[in-house]
Design a protein around this motif. Structure first.
Motif, PDB file in Angstrom:
ATOM      1  N   ALA A  16       7.079  -0.018  -0.934  1.00  0.00           N
ATOM      2  CA  ALA A  16       6.298  -1.156  -1.428  1.00  0.00           C
ATOM      3  C   ALA A  16       4.950  -0.725  -1.988  1.00  0.00           C
ATOM      4  CB  ALA A  16       6.106  -2.175  -0.315  1.00  0.00           C
ATOM      5  N   THR A  17       4.897   0.437  -2.584  1.00  0.00           N
ATOM      6  CA  THR A  17       3.646   0.956  -3.132  1.00  0.00           C
ATOM      7  C   THR A  17       3.228   0.151  -4.358  1.00  0.00           C
ATOM      8  OG1 THR A  17       4.240   3.164  -2.379  1.00  0.00           O
ATOM      9  CG2 THR A  17       2.511   3.003  -4.029  1.00  0.00           C
ATOM     10  N   PRO A  18       1.938  -0.223  -4.479  1.00  0.00           N
ATOM     11  CA  PRO A  18       1.494  -0.962  -5.676  1.00  0.00           C
ATOM     12  C   PRO A  18       1.683  -0.133  -6.937  1.00  0.00           C
ATOM     13  CG  PRO A  18      -0.153  -1.066  -3.915  1.00  0.00           C
ATOM     14  CD  PRO A  18       0.862  -0.050  -3.498  1.00  0.00           C
ATOM     15  N   GLU A  19       1.785  -0.826  -8.061  1.00  0.00           N
ATOM     16  CA  GLU A  19       1.985  -0.147  -9.333  1.00  0.00           C
ATOM     17  C   GLU A  19       0.732   0.641  -9.723  1.00  0.00           C
ATOM     18  OE1 GLU A  19       2.570  -2.957 -12.397  1.00  0.00           O
ATOM     19  OE2 GLU A  19       0.828  -4.176 -11.892  1.00  0.00           O
ATOM     20  N   LEU A  20       0.939   1.648 -10.559  1.00  0.00           N
ATOM     21  CA  LEU A  20      -0.161   2.515 -10.985  1.00  0.00           C
ATOM     22  C   LEU A  20      -0.788   1.921 -12.243  1.00  0.00           C
ATOM     23  CD1 LEU A  20      -1.449   5.192 -10.074  1.00  0.00           C
ATOM     24  CD2 LEU A  20      -0.069   6.340 -11.788  1.00  0.00           C
ATOM     25  N   ALA A  21      -1.519   0.832 -12.063  1.00  0.00           N
ATOM     26  CA  ALA A  21      -2.175   0.156 -13.178  1.00  0.00           C
ATOM     27  C   ALA A  21      -3.642  -0.062 -12.821  1.00  0.00           C
ATOM     28  CB  ALA A  21      -1.500  -1.186 -13.470  1.00  0.00           C
ATOM     29  N   PRO A  22      -4.557   0.108 -13.778  1.00  0.00           N
ATOM     30  CA  PRO A  22      -5.986   0.001 -13.468  1.00  0.00           C
ATOM     31  C   PRO A  22      -6.434  -1.442 -13.304  1.00  0.00           C
ATOM     32  CG  PRO A  22      -5.685   0.444 -15.797  1.00  0.00           C
ATOM     33  CD  PRO A  22      -4.332   0.526 -15.172  1.00  0.00           C
ATOM     34  N   ASN A  23      -7.438  -1.624 -12.476  1.00  0.00           N
ATOM     35  CA  ASN A  23      -8.125  -2.897 -12.343  1.00  0.00           C
ATOM     36  C   ASN A  23      -9.378  -2.841 -13.204  1.00  0.00           C
ATOM     37  OD1 ASN A  23      -9.371  -5.256 -11.618  1.00  0.00           O
ATOM     38  ND2 ASN A  23      -9.562  -4.782  -9.453  1.00  0.00           N
ATOM     39  N   THR A  24      -9.338  -3.518 -14.342  1.00  0.00           N
ATOM     40  CA  THR A  24     -10.426  -3.406 -15.314  1.00  0.00           C
ATOM     41  C   THR A  24     -11.687  -4.142 -14.888  1.00  0.00           C
ATOM     42  OG1 THR A  24      -9.508  -5.312 -16.514  1.00  0.00           O
ATOM     43  CG2 THR A  24      -8.823  -3.107 -17.229  1.00  0.00           C
ATOM     44  N   GLN A  36      -6.351   5.360  -2.568  1.00  0.00           N
ATOM     45  CA  GLN A  36      -7.306   6.225  -3.264  1.00  0.00           C
ATOM     46  C   GLN A  36      -6.885   6.485  -4.705  1.00  0.00           C
ATOM     47  OE1 GLN A  36      -8.045   9.920  -1.278  1.00  0.00           O
ATOM     48  NE2 GLN A  36      -9.906  10.350  -2.417  1.00  0.00           N
ATOM     49  N   TYR A  37      -5.576   6.616  -4.931  1.00  0.00           N
ATOM     50  CA  TYR A  37      -5.132   6.856  -6.312  1.00  0.00           C
ATOM     51  C   TYR A  37      -5.453   5.658  -7.199  1.00  0.00           C
ATOM     52  CZ  TYR A  37      -1.061   3.980  -5.035  1.00  0.00           C
ATOM     53  OH  TYR A  37      -0.253   2.963  -4.624  1.00  0.00           O
ATOM     54  N   LYS A  38      -5.381   4.440  -6.638  1.00  0.00           N
ATOM     55  CA  LYS A  38      -5.706   3.250  -7.417  1.00  0.00           C
ATOM     56  C   LYS A  38      -7.211   3.184  -7.690  1.00  0.00           C
ATOM     57  CE  LYS A  38      -4.225  -0.593  -9.287  1.00  0.00           C
ATOM     58  NZ  LYS A  38      -3.835  -1.738  -8.434  1.00  0.00           N
ATOM     59  N   GLN A  39      -8.021   3.641  -6.770  1.00  0.00           N
ATOM     60  CA  GLN A  39      -9.462   3.656  -6.979  1.00  0.00           C
ATOM     61  C   GLN A  39      -9.850   4.593  -8.120  1.00  0.00           C
ATOM     62  OE1 GLN A  39     -10.990   4.744  -3.148  1.00  0.00           O
ATOM     63  NE2 GLN A  39     -10.645   2.725  -2.231  1.00  0.00           N
TER      64      GLN A  39
END
Length: 543
Positions: free
Chosen positions: A197-205, A220-223
C-alpha cells in the motif's frame, strides 16, 4: 597583451574610472540592503529638500489604518521603513524551516559556488582555450596580421570559456538532481517491496519553505520528490549532460586536428625555404666540383637527418597535442564535479541556504536579527518623532481645526512598532483565512472524492448484512407482510363490487384448514418458492 598595455597607457584615466565604477557596482550589489537603508535615512534627513521636510507640510490628511486614526504622512514614513524592517524581521522559526527543508531534500551542508570559485574556473578554462584559440584564429581570420590574430584569439577564447563554464556547471547540477531522483526511487522501491500500500511516487507541489512541515508524516522518498523538479515519469534527465559531452569531445578533437595541421604546415614551409635556399646558393666558379658520389652521400645524410628530426618533431608535437586535449577534457570534468558538489536541486533550497547563512544555531540567528530589527526600528522611530514634532509646530501656527489638533496631540500613541504590530496582525489574520480556505477546499475535494465510493460500499455492506443475518422465519415474515399488503389493496378494491357468499366462505375456510394441517416442507425453500407458496395461501384465504 599588447592591446591591454596600449589601453592602459593611452586611456589610463578612463580605464581607472571604469574599473572604479565596476567595483562600486559590485559593492553596492553585495551590500544593497545596507546601502539602500542608509540612503533612505539620509534622504529623510536632508534639510529643505528632504522627504521629512516635505511630509511635514501635510498635517491635516487623516487615514484609518487597521481601525486606528493615523495621519497620511505618518503612514507614508512607516511604509518606507517597513520594507527594511520586514527584511530583518526573522525569528528562529524561519531558521528551523530552512534547516528542515534542506534536511528533507538531503542538501544540508551544501553551498553555492563562491565568487572566487567562479573566477578560478573561468581563468583555468580561459587559459586552456587560449592555447588553441590562437591556432584557430589563423584559419578563422586568414591573411590577418599578427596583432589582429591575437585579438581574434582572445575573442574566441572568451566565447569558448563562457560556453564551457556554463555547460559544465549546469551539467553538474543536472547530475546532482538525477542522483536525488535515483535515491528517492530506490527508497520508494524498497518501501514498495515491504508494503504493497505504498503511496505513489508523485510530488506534492504545495510544499515550499513556509509549508515544509506539512509532509512530516510522509515517507522520506516522498519528501525528496516534493522538493525537486521532475518529469512526469520521475526519471533522471541527461539533456544538458549530453550536450556538454558532445561539445567537449568535438572541441577537443577538432582543436587537436587543427594543431596537427598547423604542425604539418610549419614543416612544409621549412622544407620549401630550405629547398629555395639550395637552389639559389651561389658556388665559386673556380672551385673544383666535388665528386658525384660525395654529393649523393651528403644529400642522403642530410635527408636522413631531416627525416629523423621531422619524425621526432611530429611524434613530440602529436604527443603534446593529445596531452593538451586530455588536459582540456580533465579540466571540463573538474568543472562538472564542482557543479555536482555545489549548488542546489531543491526548488527552494537556495533560499533556505541563504536564510541560514553562517549561523550555527537558532539562538545566534535570533540574536543577530533582533539587533538589526532594533536598529531599523530605532531609526524609523526617530524619523517619525521628528516628523510629528514638525507637524505640531506648523499646526500650532497655521491650523485652527480642533479635530486636527486633537489628532496631532495624540501622536504619542502612534509609533513605528505599533504600526508594524498592526501590520503583522493583519497579515496573520489573512494567512489564517487563506489556510482555513485551503483546508476547507481540500476537505471538500476529499469528501467529494470519497462520498460515491463510501455510499456504494455502505449499500453493498447493508445488502450483505441483510442476506447473512436474515433467518428463514424473518424472510417468511417479511415476504408475507409484503404479500398481505398487496392482497389487502386488491381485496379493498374487490370488496366494493362483490360480497362473499356462504359457499365461498365455506370453501375458503376448508382451504385454510387444509393448509394449516399440511406438513412443513422438508427442503429449505428459496425466496421465490416461499413467495409463490404464500401468494397461493393468501389467495386461498381471500377467495
Amino acid at each position: 597583451m599588447d592591446l591591454v598595455s596600449t589601453l592602459f597607457n593611452e586611456y589610463r584615466a578612463l580605464v581607472s574610472l571604469l574599473l572604479s565604477l565596476m567595483v562600486l557596482v559590485v559593492v553596492m550589489t553585495i551590500w544593497w540592503d545596507k546601502v539602500s537603508f542608509w540612503w533612505l535615512n539620509m534622504w529623510y534627513a536632508f534639510p529643505l529638500i528632504g522627504k521629512e521636510s516635505r511630509l511635514a507640510k501635510d498635517y491635516e490628511t487623516q487615514v484609518k489604518i487597521y481601525d486606528k486614526d493615523w495621519l497620511n504622512t505618518e503612514v507614508a514614513l512607516c511604509t518606507d521603513f517597513a520594507a527594511h524592517y520586514e527584511k530583518v524581521n526573522k525569528d528562529e522559526e524561519l531558521f528551523s524551516k530552512s534547516q528542515d527543508y534542506l534536511g528533507k531534500v538531503t542538501e544540508n551542508g551544501r553551498n553555492n559556488l563562491h565568487i572566487l570559485g567562479w573566477i578560478l574556473i573561468a581563468a583555468l578554462v580561459f587559459v586552456e582555450a587560449m592555447g588553441f584559440s590562437y591556432v584557430l584564429s589563423g584559419f578563422t581570420i586568414p591573411g590577418a596580421s599578427e596583432k589582429l590574430q591575437q585579438q581574434g584569439a582572445v575573442g574566441i577564447a572568451f566565447i569558448i570559456s563562457v560556453l564551457l563554464v556554463g555547460l559544465t556547471h549546469f551539467t553538474g547540477h543536472e547530475l546532482h538532481a538525477n542522483s536525488l531522483i535515483k535515491k528517492a526511487k530506490v527508497w520508494w522501491k524498497n518501501a514498495k517491496n515491504r508494503d504493497k500500500a505504498t503511496p505513489e511516487l508523485a510530488p506534492n507541489t504545495r510544499i515550499n519553505l513556509d509549508k515544509t512541515f506539512d509532509d512530516d508524516d510522509e515517507p522520506q522518498y516522498k519528501q525528496v520528490i516534493n522538493r525537486i523538479s521532475t518529469n512526469a515519469e520521475v526519471k533522471p534527465r541527461y539533456f544538458i549532460t549530453t550536450i556538454t559531452a558532445i561539445a567537449i569531445i568535438v572541441i577537443a578533437v577538432l582543436a587537436t586536428y587543427v594543431r596537427g595541421q598547423v604542425l604539418e604546415k610549419m614543416h612544409i614551409d621549412e622544407v620549401m625555404i630550405k629547398t629555395s635556399g639550395e637552389m639559389y646558393q651561389t658556388q665559386d666558379p673556380y672551385a673544383e666540383a666535388p665528386p658525384a658520389f660525395l654529393v649523393a652521400e651528403a644529400k642522403s645524410a642530410d635527408d636522413k637527418a631531416g627525416g629523423d628530426i621531422w619524425e621526432r618533431e611530429q611524434k613530440g608535437g602529436w604527443g603534446t597535442f593529445i596531452f593538451l586535449a586530455f588536459l582540456f577534457v580533465l579540466l571540463q570534468i573538474f568543472g562538472i564535479l564542482i557543479g555536482f558538489k555545489t549548488g542546489f536541486a531543491g526548488k527552494h533550497s537556495k533560499d533556505a541556504r541563504k536564510e541560514i547563512g553562517n549561523f550555527k544555531s537558532e539562538r545566534e540567528f535570533k540574536t543577530h536579527y533582533s539587533r538589526l530589527k532594533q536598529q531599523v526600528a530605532r531609526v524609523a522611530q526617530k524619523r517619525l518623532t521628528n516628523l510629528q514634532q514638525r507637524m505640531n509646530q506648523k499646526a500650532e501656527i497655521n491650523c485652527q481645526d480642533p479635530k486636527v489638533l486633537q489628532v496631532l496631540e495624540a501622536c504619542g500613541d502612534r509609533s513605528f512598532l505599533m504600526y508594524m504590530e498592526d501590520l503583522g496582525n493583519a497579515e496573520n489574520r489573512y494567512d489564517q483565512s487563506v489556510r482555513l480556505r485551503e483546508h476547507q477546499t481540500l476537505a471538500s475535494h476529499q469528501a467529494m472524492k470519497n462520498t460515491p465510493a463510501a455510499a456504494e460500499k455502505a449499500a453493498v455492506a447493508k445488502v450483505v448484512d441483510d442476506v447473512v443475518t436474515e433467518s428463514p422465519e424473518q424472510m417468511e415474515a417479511r415476504l408475507k407482510a409484503e404479500l398481505i399488503a398487496d392482497a389487502a389493496a386488491k381485496q379493498a378494491a374487490e370488496a366494493a363490487a362483490q360480497i362473499e357468499t356462504p359457499e365461498q366462505a365455506e370453501q375458503r375456510i376448508r382451504q385454510e384448514l387444509l393448509a394449516e394441517m399440511a406438513p412443513p416442507p422438508k427442503v429449505a425453500e428459496t425466496e421465490e418458492q416461499m413467495r409463490d407458496r404464500l401468494r397461493k395461501e393468501l389467495l386461498g384465504e381471500l377467495s
